[in-house]
Design an enzyme around this catalytic site. Structure first.
Site, PDB file in Angstrom:
ATOM      1  N   SER A   1       0.477  -0.941  -0.078  1.00  9.85           N
ATOM      2  CA  SER A   1      -0.439   0.101   0.264  1.00  9.85           C
ATOM      3  C   SER A   1       0.924   1.430  -0.334  1.00  9.85           C
ATOM      4  O   SER A   1       0.418   2.451  -0.224  1.00  9.85           O
ATOM      5  CB  SER A   1      -0.890  -0.045   1.069  1.00  9.85           C
ATOM      6  OG  SER A   1      -0.159   0.598   2.743  1.00  9.85           O
ATOM      7  N   ASN A   2       1.656   0.901   0.897  1.00 11.07           N
ATOM      8  CA  ASN A   2       2.435   2.529   0.373  1.00 11.07           C
ATOM      9  C   ASN A   2       3.400   1.934  -0.320  1.00 11.07           C
ATOM     10  O   ASN A   2       3.786   3.158  -1.636  1.00 11.07           O
ATOM     11  CB  ASN A   2       4.099   2.413   1.142  1.00 11.07           C
ATOM     12  CG  ASN A   2       3.624   2.440   2.842  1.00 11.07           C
ATOM     13  OD1 ASN A   2       3.186   4.086   3.497  1.00 11.07           O
ATOM     14  ND2 ASN A   2       3.350   1.886   3.988  1.00 11.07           N
TER      15      ASN A   2
ATOM     16  N   HIS B   1       9.239   2.985   9.380  1.00 13.07           N
ATOM     17  CA  HIS B   1       8.853   2.146  10.278  1.00 13.07           C
ATOM     18  C   HIS B   1       7.465   2.380  10.514  1.00 13.07           C
ATOM     19  O   HIS B   1       7.460   3.824  11.438  1.00 13.07           O
ATOM     20  CB  HIS B   1      10.603   1.659  11.405  1.00 13.07           C
ATOM     21  CG  HIS B   1      10.015   1.005  12.628  1.00 13.07           C
ATOM     22  ND1 HIS B   1      10.286  -0.783  12.309  1.00 13.07           N
ATOM     23  CD2 HIS B   1       9.871   0.313  13.753  1.00 13.07           C
ATOM     24  CE1 HIS B   1       9.957  -1.067  13.229  1.00 13.07           C
ATOM     25  NE2 HIS B   1       9.314  -0.449  14.063  1.00 13.07           N
TER      26      HIS B   1
ATOM     27  N   ASP C   1      16.728  -0.771  11.534  1.00 17.53           N
ATOM     28  CA  ASP C   1      15.846   0.461  11.539  1.00 17.53           C
ATOM     29  C   ASP C   1      16.690   1.188  12.770  1.00 17.53           C
ATOM     30  O   ASP C   1      16.261   1.932  13.920  1.00 17.53           O
ATOM     31  CB  ASP C   1      14.582  -0.481  13.052  1.00 17.53           C
ATOM     32  CG  ASP C   1      13.746  -1.329  12.198  1.00 17.53           C
ATOM     33  OD1 ASP C   1      13.340  -0.751  10.974  1.00 17.53           O
ATOM     34  OD2 ASP C   1      13.208  -2.113  13.375  1.00 17.53           O
TER      35      ASP C   1
HETATM   36  C1  GRF Z   1       4.188  -0.474   6.643  1.00 18.02           C
HETATM   37  O1  GRF Z   1       4.072  -0.950   7.378  1.00 18.02           O
HETATM   38  C2  GRF Z   1       5.481  -0.488   6.838  1.00 18.02           C
HETATM   39  O2  GRF Z   1       5.398   0.880   8.315  1.00 18.02           O
HETATM   40  C3  GRF Z   1       6.405  -1.200   7.283  1.00 18.02           C
HETATM   41  O3  GRF Z   1       6.047  -2.296   6.419  1.00 18.02           O
HETATM   42  C4  GRF Z   1       3.691  -2.014   6.052  1.00 18.02           C
HETATM   43  C5  GRF Z   1       4.462  -1.855   5.164  1.00 18.02           C
HETATM   44  O4  GRF Z   1       3.019  -2.235   4.672  1.00 18.02           O
HETATM   45  N1  GRF Z   1       7.956  -1.149   7.437  1.00 18.02           N
HETATM   46  P1  GRF Z   1       2.165  -2.154   2.886  1.00 18.02           P
HETATM   47  O5  GRF Z   1       2.948  -3.264   2.127  1.00 18.02           O
HETATM   48  O6  GRF Z   1       2.899  -1.121   2.349  1.00 18.02           O
HETATM   49  O7  GRF Z   1       0.884  -2.325   3.191  1.00 18.02           O
END
Ligand code: GRF
Length: 190
Positions: free
Chosen positions: A15-16, A106, A147
């Site tokens: 999703s990001n 993170h 991290d």
């Molecule tokens: C997010 O919560 C990000 O902070 C972490 O992994 C997750 C990825 O989510 N590093 P998505 O696959 O982007 O939905």
């Protein structure tokens, strides 16, 4: 070709990655040129296809033993690496090839609730079980440790005792999508 070319590394749903691709789709100087995943089942690969962005998968060997992933990044003239839910440690040689040019997000307020194995729901569960009254996101540069690179941005949100892990996930995800793309933009252009 735009001067700044991002490669997004993701292991999960992406999703990001989608939020980042959308944000830069009309940008004058920055483009997402490639999406890479260690997981052939990752939702991010389907999303890359829908967005019309080239994607590839790779094995641990291809990633850590030098060779092919690094070569592909050079071939595609990638200038910056963006980790978005990517679960493997980045090898030292790749960090050396991209000094201060690898970024991660993170889903908690580092240095608390970070490190190896702290990803996904586990982070939010630990935050919740610790009785925290707030959580948030940390966007940071990547070094050889999980991290631990320099923090570029932290954004907080309150949590209440009645919040479930899903509630916390949703709150944090809103912050991620809102802040990660524009933090990437200012980092790349700085
Ligand atoms: C997010 O919560 C990000 O902070 C972490 O992994 C997750 C990825 O989510 N590093 P998505 O696959 O982007 O939905």
């Amino acid at each position: 070709m735009k001067p700044f070319r991002l490669a997004i590394f993701a292991s999960g749903s992406g999703s990001n990655a989608v939020a980042i691709c959308k944000y830069f789709s009309t940008h004058a100087q920055i483009e997402v040129a490639l999406i890479l995943s260690n997981n052939e089942q990752a939702g991010v690969l389907q999303r890359a296809q829908e967005l019309g962005i080239e994607s590839i998968t790779f094995s641990k060997k291809e990633f850590v033993e030098g060779g092919s992933v690094d070569a592909l990044l050079q071939e595609k003239k990638i200038t910056h690496l963006v980790l978005a839910g990517f679960l493997w440690l980045v090898p030292a040689f790749l960090i050396a090839h991209y000094p201060k040019k690898i970024i991660n997000i993170h889903p908690a307020l580092l240095p608390k609730f970070g490190g190896k194995g702290m990803y996904g729901a586990r982070v939010h569960e630990t935050v919740r079980n610790s009785g925290e009254v707030e959580t948030g996101i940390t966007i940071h540069l990547v070094n050889e440790h999980f991290d631990e690179g320099k923090a570029l941005l932290q954004v907080r949100c309150p949590i209440s005792p009645t919040d479930t892990v899903l509630d916390i996930t949703a709150k944090v995800q809103v912050l991620e999508h809102q802040y990660y793309p524009k933090t990437i933009e200012s980092w790349v252009l700085s």
